[in-house]
Design an enzyme around this catalytic site. Structure first.
Site, PDB file in Angstrom:
ATOM      1  N   ARG A   1     -15.932  -4.446  -3.757  1.00  0.00           N
ATOM      2  CA  ARG A   1     -14.676  -4.738  -4.084  1.00  0.00           C
ATOM      3  C   ARG A   1     -14.607  -5.579  -5.634  1.00  0.00           C
ATOM      4  O   ARG A   1     -15.436  -6.490  -5.505  1.00  0.00           O
ATOM      5  CB  ARG A   1     -13.960  -5.467  -3.029  1.00  0.00           C
ATOM      6  CG  ARG A   1     -13.868  -4.763  -1.780  1.00  0.00           C
ATOM      7  CD  ARG A   1     -13.388  -5.506  -0.445  1.00  0.00           C
ATOM      8  NE  ARG A   1     -14.355  -6.618  -0.106  1.00  0.00           N
ATOM      9  CZ  ARG A   1     -14.220  -7.373   0.705  1.00  0.00           C
ATOM     10  NH1 ARG A   1     -12.946  -7.641   1.500  1.00  0.00           N
ATOM     11  NH2 ARG A   1     -15.154  -8.552   1.071  1.00  0.00           N
TER      12      ARG A   1
ATOM     13  N   ARG B   1     -11.053  -6.855 -13.061  1.00  0.00           N
ATOM     14  CA  ARG B   1     -11.724  -7.537 -12.078  1.00  0.00           C
ATOM     15  C   ARG B   1     -12.860  -6.950 -11.715  1.00  0.00           C
ATOM     16  O   ARG B   1     -12.602  -5.725 -11.097  1.00  0.00           O
ATOM     17  CB  ARG B   1     -10.737  -7.928 -10.618  1.00  0.00           C
ATOM     18  CG  ARG B   1      -9.604  -8.760 -11.381  1.00  0.00           C
ATOM     19  CD  ARG B   1      -8.292  -8.556 -10.214  1.00  0.00           C
ATOM     20  NE  ARG B   1      -8.162  -7.058 -10.102  1.00  0.00           N
ATOM     21  CZ  ARG B   1      -7.109  -6.923  -9.154  1.00  0.00           C
ATOM     22  NH1 ARG B   1      -6.540  -7.722  -8.232  1.00  0.00           N
ATOM     23  NH2 ARG B   1      -6.519  -5.663  -8.909  1.00  0.00           N
TER      24      ARG B   1
ATOM     25  N   LYS C   1      -8.104   1.169   3.690  1.00  0.00           N
ATOM     26  CA  LYS C   1      -7.431  -0.211   3.654  1.00  0.00           C
ATOM     27  C   LYS C   1      -6.216  -0.408   4.724  1.00  0.00           C
ATOM     28  O   LYS C   1      -5.578   0.365   4.938  1.00  0.00           O
ATOM     29  CB  LYS C   1      -6.557  -0.115   2.092  1.00  0.00           C
ATOM     30  CG  LYS C   1      -7.493   0.069   0.796  1.00  0.00           C
ATOM     31  CD  LYS C   1      -6.400   0.295  -0.426  1.00  0.00           C
ATOM     32  CE  LYS C   1      -7.254   0.155  -1.638  1.00  0.00           C
ATOM     33  NZ  LYS C   1      -6.490   0.406  -2.917  1.00  0.00           N
TER      34      LYS C   1
ATOM     35  N   ARG D   1      -5.855  -5.126 -13.134  1.00  0.00           N
ATOM     36  CA  ARG D   1      -4.435  -5.767 -12.741  1.00  0.00           C
ATOM     37  C   ARG D   1      -3.677  -5.839 -13.959  1.00  0.00           C
ATOM     38  O   ARG D   1      -4.095  -6.491 -15.085  1.00  0.00           O
ATOM     39  CB  ARG D   1      -4.752  -7.175 -11.929  1.00  0.00           C
ATOM     40  CG  ARG D   1      -3.600  -8.108 -12.050  1.00  0.00           C
ATOM     41  CD  ARG D   1      -2.213  -7.529 -11.069  1.00  0.00           C
ATOM     42  NE  ARG D   1      -2.688  -6.951  -9.765  1.00  0.00           N
ATOM     43  CZ  ARG D   1      -2.753  -7.895  -8.719  1.00  0.00           C
ATOM     44  NH1 ARG D   1      -2.243  -9.074  -8.580  1.00  0.00           N
ATOM     45  NH2 ARG D   1      -3.185  -7.581  -7.572  1.00  0.00           N
TER      46      ARG D   1
ATOM     47  N   GLU E   1      -2.331   0.428  -5.831  1.00  0.00           N
ATOM     48  CA  GLU E   1      -1.470  -0.568  -5.314  1.00  0.00           C
ATOM     49  C   GLU E   1      -0.349  -1.337  -6.173  1.00  0.00           C
ATOM     50  O   GLU E   1      -0.591  -1.183  -7.220  1.00  0.00           O
ATOM     51  CB  GLU E   1      -2.330  -1.611  -4.651  1.00  0.00           C
ATOM     52  CG  GLU E   1      -3.215  -1.580  -3.443  1.00  0.00           C
ATOM     53  CD  GLU E   1      -3.816  -2.572  -3.007  1.00  0.00           C
ATOM     54  OE1 GLU E   1      -3.287  -3.595  -2.961  1.00  0.00           O
ATOM     55  OE2 GLU E   1      -4.846  -2.798  -2.365  1.00  0.00           O
TER      56      GLU E   1
ATOM     57  N   ASP F   1      -2.401  -2.379  -9.435  1.00  0.00           N
ATOM     58  CA  ASP F   1      -3.897  -2.264  -9.729  1.00  0.00           C
ATOM     59  C   ASP F   1      -4.221  -0.771  -9.973  1.00  0.00           C
ATOM     60  O   ASP F   1      -3.569   0.386  -9.471  1.00  0.00           O
ATOM     61  CB  ASP F   1      -4.290  -2.618  -8.307  1.00  0.00           C
ATOM     62  CG  ASP F   1      -4.415  -3.971  -7.790  1.00  0.00           C
ATOM     63  OD1 ASP F   1      -3.930  -4.854  -8.652  1.00  0.00           O
ATOM     64  OD2 ASP F   1      -4.375  -4.190  -6.660  1.00  0.00           O
TER      65      ASP F   1
ATOM     66  N   LYS G   1       0.833  -1.318   0.181  1.00  0.00           N
ATOM     67  CA  LYS G   1       0.097   0.142   0.027  1.00  0.00           C
ATOM     68  C   LYS G   1       0.769   1.489  -0.057  1.00  0.00           C
ATOM     69  O   LYS G   1       0.743   2.122  -0.801  1.00  0.00           O
ATOM     70  CB  LYS G   1      -0.967   0.015   1.358  1.00  0.00           C
ATOM     71  CG  LYS G   1      -1.775  -1.091   1.432  1.00  0.00           C
ATOM     72  CD  LYS G   1      -2.643  -1.303   0.435  1.00  0.00           C
ATOM     73  CE  LYS G   1      -3.643  -2.496   0.580  1.00  0.00           C
ATOM     74  NZ  LYS G   1      -3.090  -3.831   0.745  1.00  0.00           N
TER      75      LYS G   1
ATOM     76  N   ASN H   1       1.753  -4.438  -6.034  1.00  0.00           N
ATOM     77  CA  ASN H   1       1.716  -5.799  -5.480  1.00  0.00           C
ATOM     78  C   ASN H   1       3.304  -6.575  -5.591  1.00  0.00           C
ATOM     79  O   ASN H   1       3.450  -6.813  -7.082  1.00  0.00           O
ATOM     80  CB  ASN H   1       0.788  -6.727  -5.959  1.00  0.00           C
ATOM     81  CG  ASN H   1      -0.705  -6.162  -5.368  1.00  0.00           C
ATOM     82  OD1 ASN H   1      -1.346  -6.295  -4.549  1.00  0.00           O
ATOM     83  ND2 ASN H   1      -1.350  -5.182  -6.260  1.00  0.00           N
TER      84      ASN H   1
END
Length: 322
Positions: free
Chosen positions: A240, A232, A168, A218, A288, A280, A133, A290
């Site tokens: 979400r 997504r 978050k 993503r 984000e 993301d 994050k 990842n």
């Protein structure tokens, strides 16, 4: 070559979804030995990182009825061997978050892998530096309005100014603990108290992006370059879009804005040794970065008729022979 993957227990993995399995299958298909180990099997002896490892043979998934199909017994394991990690050409850290103290200790062990003999990806130093994050905060031209705080008054003031926001946890994964905040919600104080552990832990608050209803994109980056993407999309009453909470996946293009964001990130990712990353993007904003065990390869391969795992393995081959 010999490829070692540090993964969660293999029997828990979903061969039709997990990127770790896709990468292992690709390495096997390219003729490399595939070994697996777990974080708790690592240690240091005489200044060298050691591990108990097992060779694994995989039965690859097949595509049928628009989904990946796996055999019931999709892997077989060889004899456990205790050996230096530097006997491997590649060590890939693919343990799922959260990033706990034991996880950090594992990255310290990986510091003792000789980089002249073995490629470790992602870099253990990079994994420590890149909270998934917080890491995004440095890319100020890419992210939406964001604060990090444990102070209820600060959070309340921010949500009042924005009207709607998303909370978050800094150590969460797969959408766990993400909350929708709205001015006037009678549960607001309780949600902040629970999420911050009564003010002991900071959380991230981002302005709510209405484009979230259209999907959370993503994008998989390899050495800073985008190689594939999947959208997504939230389903039902869920805001979400994470696959882990039931978001459906759909084909999506990598836009000029997406590439602009990737270009902003690439030099920093390369500097920090973050070679395999999933970012993301919602409504043209980075939300984000990842780095621990980014997923999405299976879905991208199925929707776009690609083989991203093979691309990753070929990049590793070039890196090791350069």
């Amino acid at each position: 070559m010999k490829f070692a993957f540090i993964i969660d227990p293999i029997h828990r993995l979903d061969p039709g979804h997990d990127t770790s399995v896709a990468l292992m299958e690709a390495a096997q298909a390219c003729g490399h030995e595939v070994w697996i180990t777990q974080a708790e099997w690592l240690g240091v002896e005489m200044g060298r990182a050691m591990a108990r490892m097992q060779p694994v043979t995989l039965t690859p998934v097949t595509l049928g009825d628009n989904r990946w199909l796996a055999e019931r017994d999709w892997y077989s394991l060889g004899e456990m061997v205790y050996q230096p990690l530097e006997t491997m050409d590649l060590v890939m850290m693919r343990t799922d978050p959260p990033v706990t103290i034991p996880y950090l200790y594992t990255t310290y062990v990986l510091d003792y892998v000789d980089p002249t003999k073995t490629l470790v990806m992602n870099s253990p130093q990079g994994l420590r530096a890149a909270n998934e994050k917080m890491y995004a905060l440095q890319f100020t031209r890419a992210i939406p309005e964001t604060i990090v705080s444990r102070d209820k008054a600060v959070i309340a003031k921010t949500v009042k100014r924005w009207g709607r926001a998303v909370l978050k946890p800094l150590g969460g994964k797969a959408g766990e603990g993400i909350l929708f905040l709205e001015q006037g919600d009678r549960n607001f104080n309780s949600m902040i108290e629970i999420s911050t552990q009564q003010g002991r832990e900071p959380v991230m608050i981002q302005t709510y992006l209405p484009a979230a209803k259209d999907g959370d994109k993503r994008i998989i980056l390899l050495d800073g370059d985008p190689i594939g993407a999947v959208n997504r999309i939230p389903t039902g009453n869920e805001f979400r879009g994470n696959m882990a909470v039931g978001g459906r996946v759909a084909q999506v293009e990598i836009t000029d804005r997406d590439r602009e964001i990737c270009d902003q990130l690439a030099p920093t990712l390369r500097r920090d040794g973050l070679m395999f990353v999933g970012i993301d993007i919602i409504g043209g904003y980075l939300t984000e970065v990842n780095v621990t065990s980014p997923t999405g390869i299976r879905e991208i391969d199925r929707l776009d008729n690609l083989n991203l795992g093979k691309q990753v393995v070929e990049w590793i081959e070039q890196k090791r022979t350069a």
